[in-house]
Design a protein around this motif. Structure first.
Motif, PDB file in Angstrom:
ATOM      1  N   LEU A  78       0.802  -1.223   0.000  1.00 39.27           N
ATOM      2  CA  LEU A  78       0.000   0.000   0.000  1.00 39.27           C
ATOM      3  C   LEU A  78       0.833   1.271   0.000  1.00 39.27           C
ATOM      4  O   LEU A  78       0.371   2.316  -0.454  1.00 39.27           O
ATOM      5  N   ALA A  79       2.053   1.202   0.519  1.00 41.84           N
ATOM      6  CA  ALA A  79       2.868   2.417   0.618  1.00 41.84           C
ATOM      7  C   ALA A  79       4.345   2.072   0.546  1.00 41.84           C
ATOM      8  O   ALA A  79       4.741   0.902   0.632  1.00 41.84           O
ATOM      9  N   GLN A  80       5.138   3.117   0.396  1.00 40.69           N
ATOM     10  CA  GLN A  80       6.591   2.939   0.375  1.00 40.69           C
ATOM     11  C   GLN A  80       7.175   3.017   1.784  1.00 40.69           C
ATOM     12  O   GLN A  80       8.200   2.390   2.078  1.00 40.69           O
ATOM     13  N   VAL A  81       6.527   3.807   2.650  1.00 37.52           N
ATOM     14  CA  VAL A  81       6.989   3.990   4.027  1.00 37.52           C
ATOM     15  C   VAL A  81       5.769   3.885   4.935  1.00 37.52           C
ATOM     16  O   VAL A  81       4.660   4.274   4.555  1.00 37.52           O
ATOM     17  N   TYR A  82       6.005   3.374   6.169  1.00 33.45           N
ATOM     18  CA  TYR A  82       4.912   3.176   7.113  1.00 33.45           C
ATOM     19  C   TYR A  82       5.287   3.753   8.475  1.00 33.45           C
ATOM     20  O   TYR A  82       6.452   3.719   8.881  1.00 33.45           O
ATOM     21  N   THR A  83       4.276   4.277   9.169  1.00 31.24           N
ATOM     22  CA  THR A  83       4.470   4.724  10.542  1.00 31.24           C
ATOM     23  C   THR A  83       3.178   4.457  11.304  1.00 31.24           C
ATOM     24  O   THR A  83       2.155   4.104  10.719  1.00 31.24           O
ATOM     25  N   ASP A  84       3.234   4.598  12.623  1.00 27.58           N
ATOM     26  CA  ASP A  84       2.044   4.440  13.445  1.00 27.58           C
ATOM     27  C   ASP A  84       1.967   5.621  14.395  1.00 27.58           C
ATOM     28  O   ASP A  84       2.837   6.489  14.391  1.00 27.58           O
ATOM     29  N   VAL A  85       0.911   5.653  15.214  1.00 24.42           N
ATOM     30  CA  VAL A  85       0.738   6.765  16.154  1.00 24.42           C
ATOM     31  C   VAL A  85       0.485   6.277  17.573  1.00 24.42           C
ATOM     32  O   VAL A  85       0.034   7.036  18.418  1.00 24.42           O
ATOM     33  N   ALA A  86       0.777   5.010  17.845  1.00 25.86           N
ATOM     34  CA  ALA A  86       0.491   4.444  19.164  1.00 25.86           C
ATOM     35  C   ALA A  86       1.328   5.118  20.246  1.00 25.86           C
ATOM     36  O   ALA A  86       2.480   5.490  20.018  1.00 25.86           O
ATOM     37  N   SER A  87       0.753   5.223  21.447  1.00 28.72           N
ATOM     38  CA  SER A  87       1.460   5.872  22.548  1.00 28.72           C
ATOM     39  C   SER A  87       2.373   4.912  23.297  1.00 28.72           C
ATOM     40  O   SER A  87       2.945   5.273  24.322  1.00 28.72           O
ATOM     41  N   VAL A  88       2.510   3.686  22.806  1.00 27.01           N
ATOM     42  CA  VAL A  88       3.501   2.740  23.327  1.00 27.01           C
ATOM     43  C   VAL A  88       4.301   2.219  22.148  1.00 27.01           C
ATOM     44  O   VAL A  88       3.797   2.099  21.042  1.00 27.01           O
ATOM     45  N   LYS A  89       5.553   1.880  22.393  1.00 31.07           N
ATOM     46  CA  LYS A  89       6.405   1.518  21.278  1.00 31.07           C
ATOM     47  C   LYS A  89       7.056   0.149  21.424  1.00 31.07           C
ATOM     48  O   LYS A  89       7.188  -0.583  20.454  1.00 31.07           O
ATOM     49  N   VAL A  90       7.495  -0.228  22.610  1.00 33.48           N
ATOM     50  CA  VAL A  90       8.243  -1.479  22.772  1.00 33.48           C
ATOM     51  C   VAL A  90       7.411  -2.682  22.355  1.00 33.48           C
ATOM     52  O   VAL A  90       7.858  -3.544  21.594  1.00 33.48           O
ATOM     53  N   SER A  91       6.174  -2.761  22.829  1.00 33.27           N
ATOM     54  CA  SER A  91       5.336  -3.914  22.498  1.00 33.27           C
ATOM     55  C   SER A  91       4.989  -3.950  21.022  1.00 33.27           C
ATOM     56  O   SER A  91       4.921  -5.022  20.412  1.00 33.27           O
ATOM     57  N   VAL A  92       4.779  -2.788  20.420  1.00 35.40           N
ATOM     58  CA  VAL A  92       4.473  -2.722  18.982  1.00 35.40           C
ATOM     59  C   VAL A  92       5.670  -3.188  18.166  1.00 35.40           C
ATOM     60  O   VAL A  92       5.533  -3.994  17.236  1.00 35.40           O
ATOM     61  N   LEU A  93       6.850  -2.715  18.522  1.00 35.40           N
ATOM     62  CA  LEU A  93       8.060  -3.108  17.797  1.00 35.40           C
ATOM     63  C   LEU A  93       8.329  -4.602  17.950  1.00 35.40           C
ATOM     64  O   LEU A  93       8.686  -5.281  16.976  1.00 35.40           O
ATOM     65  N   ARG A  94       8.161  -5.106  19.156  1.00 33.01           N
ATOM     66  CA  ARG A  94       8.431  -6.523  19.395  1.00 33.01           C
ATOM     67  C   ARG A  94       7.519  -7.411  18.540  1.00 33.01           C
ATOM     68  O   ARG A  94       7.973  -8.357  17.887  1.00 33.01           O
ATOM     69  N   GLU A  95       6.237  -7.086  18.518  1.00 31.37           N
ATOM     70  CA  GLU A  95       5.295  -7.902  17.763  1.00 31.37           C
ATOM     71  C   GLU A  95       5.476  -7.723  16.257  1.00 31.37           C
ATOM     72  O   GLU A  95       5.338  -8.690  15.493  1.00 31.37           O
TER      73      GLU A  95
END
Length: 362
Positions: A78-95
């Motif tokens: 769908l895109a060339q680059v992706y980002t998110d807006v979640a207020s937590v990062k460690v769990s998102v990155l791990r998964e």
């Protein structure tokens, strides 16, 4: 492209549209998607004749599902680059790494802006203006991807800040997550208050409890994804409160004894004032304690605040900050205008000449 047309996703889309960026939107809730589009946030992805991948996809979804949404979006190209807006990062990155997501094109983000309201109807194009926007790329992130997401933050009027995911989670536990729990704890006490007590509620308790109006389900998920850092901050708060409560109990029981110490109370209040003074002010600068406050009586009617600001602009005075104190049962309130000390006299004189009820020094 924005995946998720809630408060944050729609606000980002509105900010981008203000710069004439072509934005496509998608959301599992057709009603939210329709409202966001009607607000001018973009056009539905499903109706767009898009052939090439978008430059950037912003995933505005709950932390628990972001990795799955990311993997699906990457699989679909769908895109060339992706980002998110979640207020937590460690769990998102791990998964995300566990699911085999392409970490070179994924730059986790967190705009430090929000409201106690939710949904696209609460979205604002200026929601992130002057706010920090955390970027937490891993060591695998492509520099071009980081640059693209950095530009997104700047287009939204925010100040991008690159930091490690774990450092981010510890920071937001201190400045966002634990304060939300503390706000909820204060607001929860109001359930036991009678109508007389609630009638006496002023701006102070409104300020302290404002964020407690947020969605409990959303905040439960946020807190569980950042449980350990938040628990540490809450334990420290609890220790301060326990020491203060014990000092006050002792003072009540032994009020006639000169040896009773209220040091824990004074210590907490002093540290609280010092900590408050460290909160950055406008444009990320250190808070200016020397702002002067001019109280102005305003009628509770449409356009009153706009006329007041217009009068200040005509006087050539910048309003650095404003707070509004409502008068229960009366059709008026008090706007507290924060200005530089050297502007007090000229602004007070100009507003008085314009017919406003001004009370400098009150």
């Amino acid at each position: 492209m924005v995946i998720g047309a809630g408060l944050i996703g729609t606000s980002i889309a509105l900010a981008l549209r203000a710069h004439e960026v072509d934005v496509t939107l998608t959301d599992p809730d057709p009603a939210s998607l329709r409202l966001a589009c009607d607000l001018g946030a973009g056009r539905p992805l499903e109706e767009a004749a898009q052939v090439a991948p978008a430059d950037l996809a912003v995933i505005a979804a709950p932390p628990a599902i972001i990795p799955r949404v990311l993997r699906d979006a990457q699989d679909r190209g769908l895109a060339q680059v992706y980002t998110d807006v979640a207020s937590v990062k460690v769990s998102v990155l791990r998964e995300a790494q566990r699911l085999g997501c392409d970490m070179a094109t994924f730059v986790p983000g967190h705009p430090m802006g929000g409201r106690e309201k939710h949904g696209p109807g609460a979205a604002r194009a200026d929601l992130f203006l002057g706010r920090s926007w955390a970027l937490c790329p891993t060591g695998k992130a492509d520099p071009v991807s980081v640059a693209v997401v950095t530009e997104l933050a700047r287009l939204c009027g925010a100040d991008p800040l690159v930091l490690d995911g774990a450092a981010h989670d510890q920071a937001v536990a201190l400045v966002s997550h634990a304060p939300h729990v503390a706000s909820s704890a204060v607001a929860a006490r109001l359930l036991g208050g009678d109508q007389v007590a609630l009638t006496l509620a002023g701006q102070g308790v409104r300020d302290v409890t404002r964020v407690a109006g947020g969605d409990p389900g959303m905040w439960e998920e946020i807190l569980t994804h950042n449980a350990a850092p938040v628990a540490r901050v809450l334990a420290e708060m609890a220790a301060d409160l326990a020491a203060t409560a014990e000092a006050l109990r002792t003072h009540t029981a032994h009020s006639n004894e000169a040896t009773v110490s209220l040091e824990p109370v004074r210590d907490l209040l002093e540290r609280g004032r010092s900590g408050h003074g460290r909160i950055p002010g406008k444009h990320g600068t250190v808070r200016r304690p020397e702002y002067a406050v001019i109280p102005v009586v305003i009628p509770d009617e449409p356009g009153a605040l706009g006329r007041l600001f217009a009068a200040a602009a005509t006087a050539g005075v910048n309003i650095e900050d404003v707070r509004i104190e409502h008068s229960p049962g009366l059709p008026l309130g008090v706007a507290e205008l924060y200005v530089l000390p050297e502007a007090v006299n000229s602004l007070a004189e100009a507003l008085t000449d314009d017919g406003w009820s001004v009370h400098p020094g009150a």
